[in-house]
Design an enzyme around this catalytic site. Structure first.
Site, PDB file in Angstrom:
ATOM      1  N   GLU A 163       0.542  -1.275  -0.105  1.00  0.00           N
ATOM      2  CA  GLU A 163      -0.113  -0.184   0.041  1.00  0.00           C
ATOM      3  C   GLU A 163       0.723   1.154   0.060  1.00  0.00           C
ATOM      4  O   GLU A 163       0.667   2.109   0.902  1.00  0.00           O
ATOM      5  CB  GLU A 163      -1.039  -0.017   1.174  1.00  0.00           C
ATOM      6  N   GLU A 374      -5.931  -8.315  -0.481  1.00  0.00           N
ATOM      7  CA  GLU A 374      -6.847  -8.017   0.627  1.00  0.00           C
ATOM      8  C   GLU A 374      -8.153  -7.591   0.181  1.00  0.00           C
ATOM      9  O   GLU A 374      -8.127  -6.914  -0.783  1.00  0.00           O
ATOM     10  CB  GLU A 374      -6.156  -6.652   1.504  1.00  0.00           C
TER      11      GLU A 374
HETATM   12  C1  BGP Z   1      -4.755  -1.982   4.771  1.00  0.00           C
HETATM   13  C2  BGP Z   1      -3.666  -2.676   5.276  1.00  0.00           C
HETATM   14  C3  BGP Z   1      -3.870  -3.643   6.173  1.00  0.00           C
HETATM   15  C4  BGP Z   1      -5.145  -3.525   6.981  1.00  0.00           C
HETATM   16  C5  BGP Z   1      -6.196  -3.264   6.479  1.00  0.00           C
HETATM   17  C6  BGP Z   1      -7.475  -2.994   7.054  1.00  0.00           C
HETATM   18  O1  BGP Z   1      -4.600  -0.811   4.103  1.00  0.00           O
HETATM   19  O2  BGP Z   1      -2.597  -3.092   4.455  1.00  0.00           O
HETATM   20  O3  BGP Z   1      -2.789  -3.651   7.183  1.00  0.00           O
HETATM   21  O4  BGP Z   1      -4.861  -3.202   8.244  1.00  0.00           O
HETATM   22  O5  BGP Z   1      -5.974  -2.107   5.557  1.00  0.00           O
HETATM   23  O6  BGP Z   1      -7.339  -1.619   7.847  1.00  0.00           O
HETATM   24  P1  BGP Z   1      -7.414  -1.145   9.291  1.00  0.00           P
HETATM   25  O7  BGP Z   1      -6.319  -2.205   9.728  1.00  0.00           O
HETATM   26  O8  BGP Z   1      -7.176   0.036   9.568  1.00  0.00           O
HETATM   27  O9  BGP Z   1      -8.708  -1.754   9.709  1.00  0.00           O
END
Ligand code: BGP
Length: 474
Positions: A163, A374
């Site tokens: 990301e 993801e």
């Molecule tokens: C993405 C990241 C993850 C994960 C996900 C969910 O941006 O790559 O690491 O965390 O988001 O977001 P959050 O953890 O803020 O709920």
């Protein structure tokens, strides 16, 4: 009712990242990463234990196998391998990843390895401010080459930086930025330039070292819609699309910065410093695929005259202004919440159509295979007294997104894998253990570690059937 079948080679799986799931943050020679410091200052749990995958990996891999996973996307913690970032190897640290990878392969699960998931070794932040300094590129390359070389016969799919667009957009949350730079947006895009070089050098290492290996970035990608058909709103959407998405993808696949964005940056005084030879590094190391982290879509309109607003109307916590107070003047576009989409408790839009939209759009523009590394819904899951977790909202979310992916594939988009977030509950970057994503419930809260028991949610059994049948129905 229409049923879509997936290719037999399709890599069904799930995802996690090192600092969000491993725990053992300072065990067996590992030293802190910047995330240990960033999380320690938040209102939820720190990263010291998380889901304790470090000590439970065998049990967890057994659950992955039981669910039927064909692949597992996870990250390696740089500070477990080289605790000082640039110093000596930590034998015990690398042994842990030897063991995890062997355990996966023994169970027929293909490892999809991410080299960097927000966790710059703290030692390098203290030494030279992390990604702000160009030396970070050389130190990352040394770490990446070591890891890629060690696993060249076992790991074929490599994702480089997780990301990058989010690291840049939420730069004060994803990096430890010294006070003096907090309003210096040139530094923000210099970090991005260094990340681009690091990404390309990791792609190069995979191409040189891994027989049959492929490499690409894992990008956080939100499709962007205009609020109305007013041509000015449509132009604002194009501006946002180029600024937030294309600016990264053009480097990965074409080897140059998107011209319009670079000009916008030059006009506003925050263009990165590019050294001679950098563009050649971009051009010579084109990615093999794009890995996409997709949660939400965004909506924009033409900005009000002279408006000053946050780069994201709704920030990563889902609450305005709570976490990233550093503003950027944008006369390019203005973000607003999409009035046509449902939202989670944290105001993330739920938009399965966006999945089909982005897959088709990106594939048409770059013509490279795609992966979903993801996708998922964060929720206040409830553990019932009888030890069950009824997460029908997650089943619906995943069903609708898999269906959208299947429609895109039906129209010719090449998708290699689906690794939703997350295999098990883990430390949410913005909301700790209050917001859960997993197929497997981890019995702990932000304030109480309890017994860290692994409990299969309803979604676990549902996803197991999807993988077994290798199809999805409307
Ligand atoms: C993405 C990241 C993850 C994960 C996900 C969910 O941006 O790559 O690491 O965390 O988001 O977001 P959050 O953890 O803020 O709920």
């Amino acid at each position: 009712m229409k049923t879509y079948y997936f290719p037999n080679t399709f890599l069904w799986g799930a995802a996690t990242s090192a600092y969000q799931v491993e725990g053992a943050a300072e065990e067996d020679g590992k030293k802190k990463s910047q995330q240990d410091v960033i999380n320690a200052g938040r209102r939820f749990s720190d990263a010291s234990v998380t889901s304790d995958f470090y000590h439970h990996y065998k049990e967890d891999v057994a659950l992955m196998k039981e669910m039927g996973m064909k692949s597992y996307r996870f990250s390696i913690a740089w500070s477990r391998v080289f605790p000082d970032g640039d110093g000596d190897l930590n034998e015990k640290g690398i042994e842990f990843y030897d063991n995890v990878i062997d355990e996966l392969l023994k169970n027929g699960i293909e490892p999809i390895v991410t080299l960097y998931h927000y966790d710059m070794p703290l030692a390098l932040v203290e030494k030279y401010d992390g990604w702000i300094d160009r030396q970070s590129v050389a130190d990352f390359e040394r770490y990446a080459r070591f890891v890629i070389d060690r696993y060249k016969d076992k790991v074929k799919i490599w994702t480089t930086i997780n990301e990058q667009s989010i690291i840049v957009q939420f730069w004060t949350q994803k990096n430890l930025i010294p006070e003096k730079y907090l309003s210096d947006h040139q530094i923000r895009y210099q970090i991005n330039h260094h990340l681009n070089l690091a990404h390309c050098l990791a792609v190069k290492a995979v191409h040189e070292l891994v027989p049959g290996g492929i490499a690409g970035a894992a990008i956080g990608y939100n499709p962007i819609y205009p609020l109305t058909s007013d041509p000015k709103d449509c132009l604002a959407a194009l501006n946002a699309q180029e600024f937030q998405n294309q600016f990264y993808l053009d480097v990965y696949f074409k080897g140059f910065y998107t011209k319009s964005v670079l000009i916008y940056m030059q006009d506003h005084g925050f263009a990165p410093k590019v050294e001679p030879g950098d563009v050649q590094i971009f051009r010579e190391n084109i990615s093999d695929f794009l890995a996409l982290n997709y949660y939400s879509s965004e909506c924009v309109k033409w900005p009000e005259e002279g408006a000053v607003f946050q780069e994201s109307g709704v920030n990563w916590s889902g609450k305005k202004g709570e976490m990233d107070s550093h503003e950027i003047q944008e006369d390019f576009y203005e973000k607003i919440l999409n009035p046509n989409a449902d939202r989670t408790d944290w105001d993330w839009t739920i938009d399965p159509w966006g999945m089909e939209y982005l897959l088709r759009d990106i594939y048409t523009r770059y013509n490279k295979p795609l992966m979903i590394t993801e996708n998922g819904i964060g929720y206040h899951d409830i553990l019932e007294a009888d030890g069950t977790v009824h997460d029908d909202y997650r089943i619906k979310y995943l069903h609708d997104h898999i269906l959208a992916m299947a429609r895109a594939m039906h129209y010719g988009v090449e998708v290699l894998s689906y690794n939703p977030w997350s295999f098990e509950d883990l430390l949410s970057t913005s909301n700790g253990y209050e917001k859960r994503y997993g197929f497997v419930y981890i019995n702990r809260t932000d304030n109480d570690l309890k017994d860290l028991k692994r409990i299969k949610k309803d979604s676990f059994y549902w996803y197991q059937r999807v993988i077994r049948d290798n199809c999805i129905s409307e």
